[in-house]
Design a protein around this motif. Structure first.
Motif, PDB file in Angstrom:
ATOM      1  N   SER A 131      -8.196  68.672  48.046  1.00 36.21           N
ATOM      2  CA  SER A 131      -6.670  68.753  48.208  1.00 36.21           C
ATOM      3  C   SER A 131      -5.984  67.736  47.410  1.00 36.21           C
ATOM      4  N   GLN A 132      -6.627  66.595  46.801  1.00 37.61           N
ATOM      5  CA  GLN A 132      -6.083  65.644  46.019  1.00 37.61           C
ATOM      6  C   GLN A 132      -5.796  66.024  44.752  1.00 37.61           C
ATOM      7  N   ARG A 133      -6.114  67.236  44.114  1.00 35.84           N
ATOM      8  CA  ARG A 133      -5.889  67.805  42.975  1.00 35.84           C
ATOM      9  C   ARG A 133      -4.268  68.390  42.873  1.00 35.84           C
ATOM     10  N   PHE A 134      -3.833  68.639  43.936  1.00 39.34           N
ATOM     11  CA  PHE A 134      -2.574  69.285  43.950  1.00 39.34           C
ATOM     12  C   PHE A 134      -1.355  68.385  44.037  1.00 39.34           C
ATOM     13  N   GLU A 135      -0.430  68.823  43.382  1.00 40.23           N
ATOM     14  CA  GLU A 135       0.924  68.066  43.318  1.00 40.23           C
ATOM     15  C   GLU A 135       1.819  68.403  44.337  1.00 40.23           C
ATOM     16  N   ILE A 136       2.180  67.860  45.055  1.00 39.04           N
ATOM     17  CA  ILE A 136       2.855  68.250  46.432  1.00 39.04           C
ATOM     18  C   ILE A 136       4.213  68.009  46.023  1.00 39.04           C
ATOM     19  N   ILE A 137       5.054  69.120  46.375  1.00 37.40           N
ATOM     20  CA  ILE A 137       6.397  69.004  46.107  1.00 37.40           C
ATOM     21  C   ILE A 137       7.461  68.635  47.344  1.00 37.40           C
ATOM     22  N   GLU A 138       6.821  69.223  48.439  1.00 35.16           N
ATOM     23  CA  GLU A 138       7.476  68.952  49.648  1.00 35.16           C
ATOM     24  C   GLU A 138       6.636  69.287  50.869  1.00 35.16           C
ATOM     25  N   GLU A 139       7.039  68.954  52.308  1.00 36.00           N
ATOM     26  CA  GLU A 139       6.190  68.818  53.310  1.00 36.00           C
ATOM     27  C   GLU A 139       7.148  69.734  54.285  1.00 36.00           C
ATOM     28  N   HIS A 140       6.343  70.530  54.911  1.00 41.54           N
ATOM     29  CA  HIS A 140       6.913  71.315  55.940  1.00 41.54           C
ATOM     30  C   HIS A 140       6.449  71.172  57.465  1.00 41.54           C
ATOM     31  N   LEU A 141       7.447  70.977  58.390  1.00 46.45           N
ATOM     32  CA  LEU A 141       7.205  70.494  59.640  1.00 46.45           C
ATOM     33  C   LEU A 141       6.913  71.863  60.517  1.00 46.45           C
ATOM     34  N   VAL A 142       5.845  72.003  61.007  1.00 43.35           N
ATOM     35  CA  VAL A 142       5.425  73.475  61.699  1.00 43.35           C
ATOM     36  C   VAL A 142       6.336  73.425  63.127  1.00 43.35           C
ATOM     37  N   SER A 143       6.858  74.430  63.359  1.00 39.34           N
ATOM     38  CA  SER A 143       7.902  74.701  64.519  1.00 39.34           C
ATOM     39  C   SER A 143       7.114  75.899  65.208  1.00 39.34           C
ATOM     40  N   GLU A 144       7.681  76.391  66.371  1.00 39.42           N
ATOM     41  CA  GLU A 144       6.875  77.224  67.348  1.00 39.42           C
ATOM     42  C   GLU A 144       7.381  78.652  66.478  1.00 39.42           C
ATOM     43  N   GLY A 145       6.324  79.535  66.400  1.00 38.84           N
ATOM     44  CA  GLY A 145       6.602  80.704  65.657  1.00 38.84           C
ATOM     45  C   GLY A 145       6.627  80.784  64.324  1.00 38.84           C
ATOM     46  N   ASP A 146       6.331  79.630  63.641  1.00 39.75           N
ATOM     47  CA  ASP A 146       6.083  79.691  62.121  1.00 39.75           C
ATOM     48  C   ASP A 146       4.803  80.458  61.931  1.00 39.75           C
ATOM     49  N   ARG A 147       5.109  81.025  60.689  1.00 37.51           N
ATOM     50  CA  ARG A 147       4.070  82.075  59.907  1.00 37.51           C
ATOM     51  C   ARG A 147       3.758  81.511  58.604  1.00 37.51           C
ATOM     52  N   LEU A 148       2.710  81.679  58.224  1.00 36.82           N
ATOM     53  CA  LEU A 148       2.387  81.153  56.738  1.00 36.82           C
ATOM     54  C   LEU A 148       3.160  82.135  55.667  1.00 36.82           C
ATOM     55  N   ASP A 149       3.004  83.433  55.771  1.00 36.84           N
ATOM     56  CA  ASP A 149       3.691  84.313  55.129  1.00 36.84           C
ATOM     57  C   ASP A 149       5.278  83.967  54.793  1.00 36.84           C
ATOM     58  N   ASN A 150       5.889  83.712  55.891  1.00 41.67           N
ATOM     59  CA  ASN A 150       7.205  83.240  55.768  1.00 41.67           C
ATOM     60  C   ASN A 150       7.427  81.825  55.287  1.00 41.67           C
ATOM     61  N   ILE A 151       6.456  81.014  55.466  1.00 44.22           N
ATOM     62  CA  ILE A 151       6.614  79.387  55.106  1.00 44.22           C
ATOM     63  C   ILE A 151       6.374  79.726  53.402  1.00 44.22           C
ATOM     64  N   THR A 152       5.447  80.575  52.963  1.00 45.12           N
ATOM     65  CA  THR A 152       5.308  80.427  51.630  1.00 45.12           C
ATOM     66  C   THR A 152       6.464  81.270  50.681  1.00 45.12           C
ATOM     67  N   ALA A 153       6.999  82.162  51.422  1.00 43.05           N
ATOM     68  CA  ALA A 153       7.881  83.091  50.829  1.00 43.05           C
ATOM     69  C   ALA A 153       9.172  81.849  50.677  1.00 43.05           C
ATOM     70  N   ASN A 154       9.410  81.051  51.678  1.00 44.95           N
ATOM     71  CA  ASN A 154      10.759  80.363  51.585  1.00 44.95           C
ATOM     72  C   ASN A 154      10.219  79.230  50.539  1.00 44.95           C
ATOM     73  N   TYR A 155       9.261  78.539  50.590  1.00 42.05           N
ATOM     74  CA  TYR A 155       8.956  77.482  49.518  1.00 42.05           C
ATOM     75  C   TYR A 155       8.500  78.107  48.201  1.00 42.05           C
ATOM     76  N   LEU A 156       7.755  78.961  48.276  1.00 49.20           N
ATOM     77  CA  LEU A 156       6.919  79.287  46.962  1.00 49.20           C
ATOM     78  C   LEU A 156       7.468  80.696  46.566  1.00 49.20           C
ATOM     79  N   ASN A 157       8.314  81.559  47.115  1.00 54.75           N
ATOM     80  CA  ASN A 157       8.994  82.593  46.617  1.00 54.75           C
ATOM     81  C   ASN A 157       7.899  83.950  46.771  1.00 54.75           C
ATOM     82  N   ASP A 158       6.886  83.694  47.589  1.00 52.38           N
ATOM     83  CA  ASP A 158       5.892  84.765  47.493  1.00 52.38           C
ATOM     84  C   ASP A 158       4.977  84.666  48.772  1.00 52.38           C
TER      85      ASP A 158
END
Length: 94
Positions: free
Chosen positions: A35-62
């Motif tokens: 995980s150290q090889r990645f450049e981190i652009i932001e952090e996301h605080l997990v909330s109730e009902g969060d789904r990875l597909d929605n998170i990646t669509a929001n931050y990474l557009n896919d």
């Protein structure tokens, strides 16, 4: 065999010959990258009902590249990332 957006795109195929001379094709093992090889652009605080597909669509557009979050957060199983409310997810540059 897998699209370029797949976690398994670069994983090589291998074959195994059974005693009955049947050839079985399978994927070589894929190891999680450091995980150290990645450049981190932001952090996301997990909330109730969060789904990875929605998170990646929001931050990474896919929504299909959720595995980038898995790799950046050392998660073998995607559901681990949203199981704990309040967890901070590292959002990598892709």
């Amino acid at each position: 065999m897998f699209p370029e957006s797949s976690r398994y795109y670069d994983v090589e195929l291998a074959t195994w010959q059974t005693a009955s001379n049947q050839t079985i094709v399978y994927l070589q093992r894929r190891f999680l990258p450091s995980s150290q090889r990645f450049e981190i652009i932001e952090e996301h605080l997990v909330s109730e009902g969060d789904r990875l597909d929605n998170i990646t669509a929001n931050y990474l557009n896919d929504p299909e590249i959720f595995w980038h979050l898995c790799d950046a957060n050392n998660a073998m199983h995607p559901d681990e990332l949203t199981a704990q409310i309040g967890r901070r997810l590292r959002i990598p540059l892709t």
